[in-house]
Scaffold this motif. Structure first.
Motif, short mmCIF file in Angstrom:
data_model
loop_
_atom_site.label_atom_id
_atom_site.label_comp_id
_atom_site.label_asym_id
_atom_site.label_seq_id
_atom_site.Cartn_x
_atom_site.Cartn_y
_atom_site.Cartn_z
N ASN A 57 75.08 -9.85 -24.50
CA ASN A 57 76.24 -10.62 -24.03
C ASN A 57 77.14 -10.90 -25.21
N THR A 58 78.19 -10.11 -25.37
CA THR A 58 79.06 -10.25 -26.53
C THR A 58 79.83 -11.56 -26.54
N ASP A 59 79.91 -12.25 -25.41
CA ASP A 59 80.60 -13.54 -25.38
C ASP A 59 79.87 -14.59 -26.22
N LEU A 60 78.59 -14.37 -26.49
CA LEU A 60 77.80 -15.37 -27.22
C LEU A 60 78.22 -15.47 -28.67
N ASN A 61 78.81 -14.43 -29.22
CA ASN A 61 79.20 -14.48 -30.64
C ASN A 61 80.63 -14.01 -30.82
N HIS A 62 81.49 -14.40 -29.87
CA HIS A 62 82.92 -14.08 -29.93
C HIS A 62 83.17 -12.57 -30.04
N GLY A 63 82.32 -11.79 -29.42
CA GLY A 63 82.51 -10.34 -29.42
C GLY A 63 82.13 -9.66 -30.71
N CYS A 105 69.33 -14.22 -23.19
CA CYS A 105 70.64 -14.76 -23.58
C CYS A 105 70.74 -16.28 -23.46
N TYR A 106 70.03 -16.86 -22.48
CA TYR A 106 70.29 -18.26 -22.17
C TYR A 106 69.10 -19.19 -22.35
N SER A 107 67.90 -18.67 -22.41
CA SER A 107 66.75 -19.55 -22.65
C SER A 107 66.59 -19.75 -24.16
N ASN A 108 65.76 -20.73 -24.51
CA ASN A 108 65.49 -20.95 -25.92
C ASN A 108 64.71 -19.76 -26.49
N PRO A 109 64.92 -19.45 -27.75
CA PRO A 109 64.19 -18.32 -28.34
C PRO A 109 62.69 -18.58 -28.30
N PRO A 110 61.89 -17.55 -28.17
CA PRO A 110 60.43 -17.73 -28.19
C PRO A 110 59.99 -18.31 -29.53
#
Length: 339
Positions: free
Chosen positions: A230-236, A280-285
């Motif tokens: 999901n490129t929206d997570l880091n401004h593309g 993309c949306y849960s906390n990292p393992p």
């Protein structure tokens, strides 16, 4: 007339009239020069190191390679163990099916030549490529232990040694401006000497083909970083080097847990949406509380949602989990297959 027996007078030494005169050297026409032939190249016997660092070994003739047995297969091709008839040296040969456009073939050839210059003990060597009868065949270093996929590593000492070797290979590739893009357990190979090496760097990215049943689209997505999905997570912005670190951390955690870190069955039944949402949306393992604080910190340094906060391969090599555990690594560390 000189009397018999009288001494012969010494000849008179005449001084040079022009002592500054010299004979000119003959000038050779460069067009007529015939160079001496170079000595023939030495044969590449088993175990012979590269001629020079960064220089590829000569590619054996395809006709000199005999297939011994199949060691892997998938929808995109087959992997064979092959033997060089002259030297007895063993290689792995990846045979990729499908007809590729000429422009793609040219790009593959250029990329393979770059990959052939990779010279690092923690990276599987690429010895060359053959393009024949619609098949692209890539000749690689053979690793007799296969991949680490499906294995659980119970000893933190051995896990630190595995992580150190993979990080050393990643640091080398990143210095060479090569992004792997597909770090996962099936692309980490081991041999009988417990040497761990990174495989399929570049090749998988260029061809976008599968080499084994587990290298499916789901398998690839499972180890992708959140910002790559999901490129929206880091401004593309996608940093390939940081993406490799996420995939590496996820793989190391999987070895410790003995299962995929986001869940054993997540995405296995074709539910890609749930898999991508989890990444993309849960906390990292996280590493479990039963692990050492050093290992938990190490995993956290890899699995940061913000790619800018992930440590680089060089920085991770200085992490206490690597420096402390690797210094006391035991050869009796256990590797246990998944139940």
């Amino acid at each position: 007339m000189r009397p018999v027996g009288s001494p012969t007078p010494a000849p008179a030494i005449r001084p040079r009239r022009r002592p500054d005169l010299t004979l000119p050297l003959p000038q050779r026409d460069p067009a007529l020069a015939v160079p001496l032939p170079l000595p023939p190249p030495s044969s590449t016997a088993m175990g012979t190191p590269p001629i020079a660092s960064g220089q590829p070994l000569p590619t054996p003739s395809l006709s000199d390679l005999e297939r011994v047995r199949r060691i892997g297969s998938g929808s995109g091709g087959t992997v064979w163990m092959v033997r060089h008839r002259t030297t007895g040296r063993i290689y792995a040969m990846k045979v990729i099916y499908g007809n590729h456009e000429e422009s793609v073939r040219r790009q593959i050839c250029r990329e393979i030549e770059i990959l052939r210059t990779a010279d690092n003990p923690f990276v599987v060597r690429c010895h060359g490529m053959y393009d024949q009868a619609g098949e692209i065949q890539v000749l690689l270093e053979y690793m007799d232990g296969g991949s680490l996929e499906g294995h659980r590593i119970t000893s933190e000492r051995f896990l630190a040694d595995v992580a150190r070797q993979v990080l050393s290979g990643l640091a080398y590739l990143h210095r060479q401006k090569i992004v792997h893009r597909d770090i996962k357990p099936s692309n980490l190979l081991i041999n009988g000497a417990r040497q761990v090496k990174i495989a399929d760097f570049g090749v998988g990215r260029i061809l976008a083909q599968t080499m084994d049943p587990c290298n499916s689209a789901v398998g690839t997505i499972a180890y992708m970083s959140p910002e790559r999905i999901n490129t929206d997570l880091n401004h593309g912005i996608y940093d390939g080097y940081a993406g490799d670190i996420w995939s590496f951390g996820l793989s190391i955690l999987e070895f410790y847990l003995g299962r995929f870190a986001f869940g054993d069955n997540l995405g296995r039944q074709g539910d890609w949406a749930s898999l991508m949402c989890a990444i993309c949306y849960s906390n990292p393992p996280e590493a479990p509380q039963t692990a050492s604080s050093e290992f938990r910190s190490f995993i956290a340094c890899c699995l940061q949602k913000d790619p800018a906060r992930r440590l680089t391969a060089v920085q991770l090599l200085q992490h206490p989990f690597i420096t402390h555990q690797s210094s006391s690594s035991s050869s009796s560390a256990a590797v246990i297959p998944h139940p």
